[in-house]
Design an enzyme around this catalytic site. Structure first.
Site, short mmCIF file in Angstrom:
data_model
loop_
_atom_site.label_atom_id
_atom_site.label_comp_id
_atom_site.label_asym_id
_atom_site.label_seq_id
_atom_site.Cartn_x
_atom_site.Cartn_y
_atom_site.Cartn_z
N HIS A 274 -32.81 19.26 23.74
CA HIS A 274 -33.12 17.83 23.77
C HIS A 274 -33.75 17.43 25.09
CE1 HIS A 274 -33.08 13.68 22.57
NE2 HIS A 274 -32.71 13.40 23.82
N HIS B 24 -35.94 11.81 32.99
CA HIS B 24 -37.08 10.92 32.86
C HIS B 24 -37.70 10.55 34.21
CE1 HIS B 24 -36.01 10.59 28.70
NE2 HIS B 24 -34.83 10.05 28.98
N ASP C 13 -37.30 15.54 25.55
CA ASP C 13 -37.56 14.38 26.41
C ASP C 13 -38.74 14.63 27.35
OD1 ASP C 13 -35.57 12.74 25.41
OD2 ASP C 13 -34.14 13.19 27.00
N HIS D 117 -38.96 9.92 22.45
CA HIS D 117 -38.85 10.75 21.24
C HIS D 117 -40.09 10.56 20.36
CE1 HIS D 117 -34.17 10.46 21.67
NE2 HIS D 117 -34.76 11.05 22.70
#
EC number: 3.5.1.108
Length: 322
Positions: free
Chosen positions: A244, A271, A248, A87
């Protein structure tokens, strides 16, 4: 917000210190963090204040990522780590900060409200200072894709940084969502920065047994159950979940160390897939050229190999329609 005179062709750093105090999302521990101006070409570098001086520095780069379970963790050769950095790196990248020293007295970046909102607001309030060195860019010259079962992530040649993200969950509350946007400070601030991390009520016990989500609360995450969103205030955007995930991805791909002139396409990517894409790309120079942002802006069409612009747009449209 301070109205700093920006020149997109040059590197920028913070005009002064920016301080944060909060708790780690996963370890639940209090942490203090200060962002400081940094030298040109240094990128984002964390300095752990709670460990020995010789081993304190951890560079935030694609090759220093060591763990991608529910967040992005980086480490140095001494095994010193900093986790949940995405973030913050998303905010730094979106706000045009090329170089930043990050002093932190614990192993995890504070989660704040679960989004990049507070980071963006305070960076913008402090403002930036232009540096003498020109900004570099990675220009995607050929399409590259990484697959993992029904998930994939890739880059397409494109004349500016752009993000396409699609998610698909069995949860009826989320379902399938898609968001597409040019990657710049205006869009990120207004459309992405406030999107919070989220989790599922039936997974909380398992996560806590694994030592994760120890600091998670309804003040820093969206909680979803079979009936809907548990948070009393509801969602900040109707499609906050995909926004969101895009946030990321911006943070994960900021670890390339330079703006990426290309179109990121992510389908249920997280991720791990984001970092695998960066590693695959960076280790094969047939997919990109490293030039100044000035060159990328003025001569992009001359750098593209084997794929016409019309073909690129056809692929992008197909991906957006998935």
């Amino acid at each position: 917000m301070k109205h700093t005179q920006r020149n997109p062709f040059y590197q920028h750093t913070l005009s002064g210190p920016v301080h944060f105090v909060g708790r780690g999302l996963h370890n639940g521990k209090a942490v203090s963090m200060t962002l400081l101006p940094a030298l040109p070409d240094s990128g984002y570098v964390f300095e752990r204040l709670d460990v020995g001086v010789a081993s304190a520095t951890v560079a935030a780069r694609w090759h220093t990522v060591t763990d991608t379970r529910l967040s992005t963790t980086i480490a140095n050769s001494y095994g010193v780590t900093v986790s949940t950095i995405e973030h913050l790196t998303a905010a730094l990248n979106a706000c045009g900060v090329d170089n930043c020293r990050i002093l932190i007295d614990g192993p995890e970046v504070p989660i704040m409200d679960g989004s990049a909102k507070v980071f963006v607001e305070r960076i913008q309030a402090e403002g930036l200072t232009r540096q003498r060195e020109e900004r570099k860019a990675l220009v995607i010259t050929n399409p590259i894709w990484i697959y993992e079962q029904d998930k994939y992530a890739g880059f397409l040649p494109f004349p500016q940084p752009w993000f396409d993200m699609t998610i698909e969950f069995e949860s009826k509350v989320i379902g399938k969502q898609n968001y597409s946007m040019p990657m710049n400070e205006t869009f990120f601030t207004s459309q992405i920065s406030r999107a919070r991390t989220f989790g599922f009520e039936d997974q909380i016990a398992t996560l806590k047994k694994l030592g994760l989500a120890q600091g998670g609360t309804l003040r820093n995450a969206i909680l979803v159950n079979d009936k809907g969103v548990v948070n009393e205030e509801g969602l900040r955007y109707d499609d906050e979940f995909v926004r969101h995930k895009l946030l990321d991805a911006v943070g994960d791909l900021a670890l390339a160390g330079a703006p990426i002139f290309g179109r990121f396409v992510g389908h249920c990517s997280g991720h791990n897939l984001n970092n695998r894409l960066l590693r695959s790309m960076m280790q094969n120079k047939t997919f990109w050229k490293f030039v100044t942002v000035r060159e990328a802006t003025e001569n992009w069409s001359r750098m593209i190999d084997d794929t016409s612009y019309d073909e690129i747009l056809d692929i992008v449209n197909q991906c957006s329609a998935v």
